[in-house]
Design a protein around this motif. Structure first.
Motif, PDB file in Angstrom:
ATOM      1  N   LEU A  43       1.191   0.872  10.772  1.00  0.00           N
ATOM      2  CA  LEU A  43       0.618  -0.268  11.484  1.00  0.00           C
ATOM      3  C   LEU A  43       0.693  -0.073  12.990  1.00  0.00           C
ATOM      4  CD1 LEU A  43       2.073  -3.207   9.339  1.00  0.00           C
ATOM      5  CD2 LEU A  43      -0.211  -2.196   9.199  1.00  0.00           C
ATOM      6  N   HIS A  44       1.799   0.474  13.445  1.00  0.00           N
ATOM      7  CA  HIS A  44       1.978   0.694  14.881  1.00  0.00           C
ATOM      8  C   HIS A  44       0.952   1.694  15.413  1.00  0.00           C
ATOM      9  CE1 HIS A  44       4.309   2.166  18.506  1.00  0.00           C
ATOM     10  NE2 HIS A  44       4.202   0.871  18.712  1.00  0.00           N
ATOM     11  N   GLY A 115      -2.129 -14.919   8.900  1.00  0.00           N
ATOM     12  CA  GLY A 115      -2.495 -14.468   7.570  1.00  0.00           C
ATOM     13  C   GLY A 115      -1.300 -13.825   6.910  1.00  0.00           C
ATOM     14  N   ALA A 116      -1.408 -13.571   5.612  1.00  0.00           N
ATOM     15  CA  ALA A 116      -0.272 -13.032   4.861  1.00  0.00           C
ATOM     16  C   ALA A 116      -0.727 -11.896   3.959  1.00  0.00           C
ATOM     17  CB  ALA A 116       0.397 -14.130   4.031  1.00  0.00           C
ATOM     18  N   ALA A 117       0.068 -10.830   3.928  1.00  0.00           N
ATOM     19  CA  ALA A 117      -0.142  -9.730   2.986  1.00  0.00           C
ATOM     20  C   ALA A 117       1.025  -9.726   2.009  1.00  0.00           C
ATOM     21  CB  ALA A 117      -0.222  -8.396   3.716  1.00  0.00           C
ATOM     22  N   VAL A 118       0.703  -9.655   0.732  1.00  0.00           N
ATOM     23  CA  VAL A 118       1.719  -9.719  -0.321  1.00  0.00           C
ATOM     24  C   VAL A 118       1.612  -8.468  -1.181  1.00  0.00           C
ATOM     25  CG1 VAL A 118       2.627 -11.050  -2.255  1.00  0.00           C
ATOM     26  CG2 VAL A 118       1.521 -12.231  -0.344  1.00  0.00           C
ATOM     27  N   TYR A 119       2.699  -7.720  -1.249  1.00  0.00           N
ATOM     28  CA  TYR A 119       2.735  -6.498  -2.039  1.00  0.00           C
ATOM     29  C   TYR A 119       3.561  -6.721  -3.306  1.00  0.00           C
ATOM     30  CZ  TYR A 119       1.910  -4.974   2.806  1.00  0.00           C
ATOM     31  OH  TYR A 119       1.457  -4.857   4.096  1.00  0.00           O
ATOM     32  N   LEU A 214      -3.968 -11.234   1.753  1.00  0.00           N
ATOM     33  CA  LEU A 214      -4.243  -9.933   1.153  1.00  0.00           C
ATOM     34  C   LEU A 214      -3.196  -9.680   0.082  1.00  0.00           C
ATOM     35  CD1 LEU A 214      -5.641  -7.082   1.166  1.00  0.00           C
ATOM     36  CD2 LEU A 214      -3.880  -6.406   2.834  1.00  0.00           C
ATOM     37  N   ILE A 215      -3.630  -9.458  -1.154  1.00  0.00           N
ATOM     38  CA  ILE A 215      -2.710  -9.165  -2.249  1.00  0.00           C
ATOM     39  C   ILE A 215      -2.961  -7.732  -2.707  1.00  0.00           C
ATOM     40  CG2 ILE A 215      -1.920  -9.810  -4.553  1.00  0.00           C
ATOM     41  CD1 ILE A 215      -3.020 -12.614  -4.076  1.00  0.00           C
ATOM     42  N   ASP A 263      -3.119   1.063   5.813  1.00  0.00           N
ATOM     43  CA  ASP A 263      -4.480   0.971   6.332  1.00  0.00           C
ATOM     44  C   ASP A 263      -5.165  -0.321   5.892  1.00  0.00           C
ATOM     45  OD1 ASP A 263      -4.350   3.373   7.682  1.00  0.00           O
ATOM     46  OD2 ASP A 263      -5.090   4.533   5.979  1.00  0.00           O
ATOM     47  N   LEU A 264      -4.994  -0.697   4.639  1.00  0.00           N
ATOM     48  CA  LEU A 264      -5.578  -1.950   4.163  1.00  0.00           C
ATOM     49  C   LEU A 264      -4.979  -3.149   4.899  1.00  0.00           C
ATOM     50  CD1 LEU A 264      -5.731  -1.253   0.314  1.00  0.00           C
ATOM     51  CD2 LEU A 264      -7.688  -1.508   1.858  1.00  0.00           C
ATOM     52  N   THR A 265      -3.686  -3.068   5.176  1.00  0.00           N
ATOM     53  CA  THR A 265      -3.027  -4.156   5.912  1.00  0.00           C
ATOM     54  C   THR A 265      -3.517  -4.222   7.350  1.00  0.00           C
ATOM     55  OG1 THR A 265      -1.051  -3.903   4.520  1.00  0.00           O
ATOM     56  CG2 THR A 265      -0.795  -5.127   6.574  1.00  0.00           C
TER      57      THR A 265
END
Length: 288
Positions: A43-44, A115-119, A214-215, A263-265
């Motif tokens: 991400l960085h 927003g939230a990403a959940v793995y 994002l799931i 990348d998707l995140t």
């Protein structure tokens, strides 16, 4: 006021980005911030700031963890989010398993979460490698977890530890903390009960979450079946993007497709494209 011991060394970390956007990375139950480092670096590279806090009661031992509840874990997330929000225009939350659920719980109470990403969402441990293990203890997880002796019962997470990558898997098997410093190799029943209570809470507040989510979930998740991801999608009040990955197990942010997860995140957070060759896509939309 709860009293729990802090680790002897600081396990948290933070990287400053260039876009004004940030992602709060939340580790899983019995995990530690170090498990988020692969994702953080990815991400960085896309210009995002990242911060990875340590959840309350984590990073020491089972006894320390059992002094806390999911509300205490959420308190850690809330405090870290406010610190990150102070000097960034947009802050997203992203977490694995319980960490993802905590990020959504924060989004339900704070509309400033972008927003939230959940793995690897986990309502229940129902993956292909967990059925015998989980069916033996699930009846006791919530109704009897308040009893002192039952609460302290713990179970070793079974091989392959959520990892399809053999090298990482072997390192996990060799020495506790060799791959993720501060992570525990056993799951106390009391902590599992807190995970169930957090999941129930998420079901009750899901419609209040209007931010995009994002799931990401592995088709072959050894710990939590993809039905967990579909269940989560149904309870959320905002737009949801759900992708299923094809070459990893539960720990998708550490395993073979960790770069794809990053990348998707980053795409989800609106980060600039990375200056590198076109990435290989092996995650399918859930309705594909």
């Amino acid at each position: 006021m709860i009293h729990y011991q802090s680790p002897t060394r600081d396990l948290t970390f933070r990287l400053r980005g260039t876009t004004g956007k940030a992602v709060l990375l939340i580790h899983g139950m019995t995990g530690a911030p170090g498990e988020m480092k692969f994702l953080a670096k990815r991400l960085h590279r896309r210009g995002l700031s990242v911060a990875a806090p340590l959840l309350a009661g984590h990073g020491v031992d089972e006894e320390n963890l059992l002094r806390t509840s999911w509300q205490d874990w959420l308190g850690s997330v809330r405090e870290a989010y406010r610190a990150l929000r102070y000097d960034h225009d947009e802050v997203y939350v992203a977490g694995i398993c319980v960490g993802g659920a905590l990020g959504l719980a924060l989004a339900a109470e704070d509309p400033s979460v972008a927003g939230a990403a959940v793995y690897s969402m986990t309502y229940r441990y129902d993956g292909w490698n967990m059925k015998a293990w989980y069916s033996a203890i699930a009846p006791y997880a919530t109704p009897f977890a308040g009893l002192p002796l039952v609460r302290k019962m713990s179970f070793v997470e079974p091989y392959p530890y959520g990892l399809k990558d053999e090298r990482l898997r072997d390192g996990m098997a060799a020495t506790q903390g060799a791959v993720i410093p501060g992570a525990l190799d056993r799951v106390p029943l009391g902590a599992m009960a807190e995970m169930h209570r957090l999941s129930d809470h998420l079901d009750s507040v899901g419609r209040l979450i209007h931010q995009p989510t994002l799931i990401l979930h592995a088709r072959d998740d050894d710990m939590s079946h993809p039905r967990n991801a579909h269940r989560l999608k149904k309870v959320l009040g905002g737009p949801v993007e759900l992708h299923l990955l094809d070459d990893c197990y539960h720990m998708i942010h550490v395993d073979r497709q960790r770069d794809l997860v990053g990348d998707l995140t980053a795409d989800f957070c609106g980060a600039p494209q990375a200056p590198e060759p076109e990435r290989r896509r092996t995650a399918e939309p859930a309705d594909a």
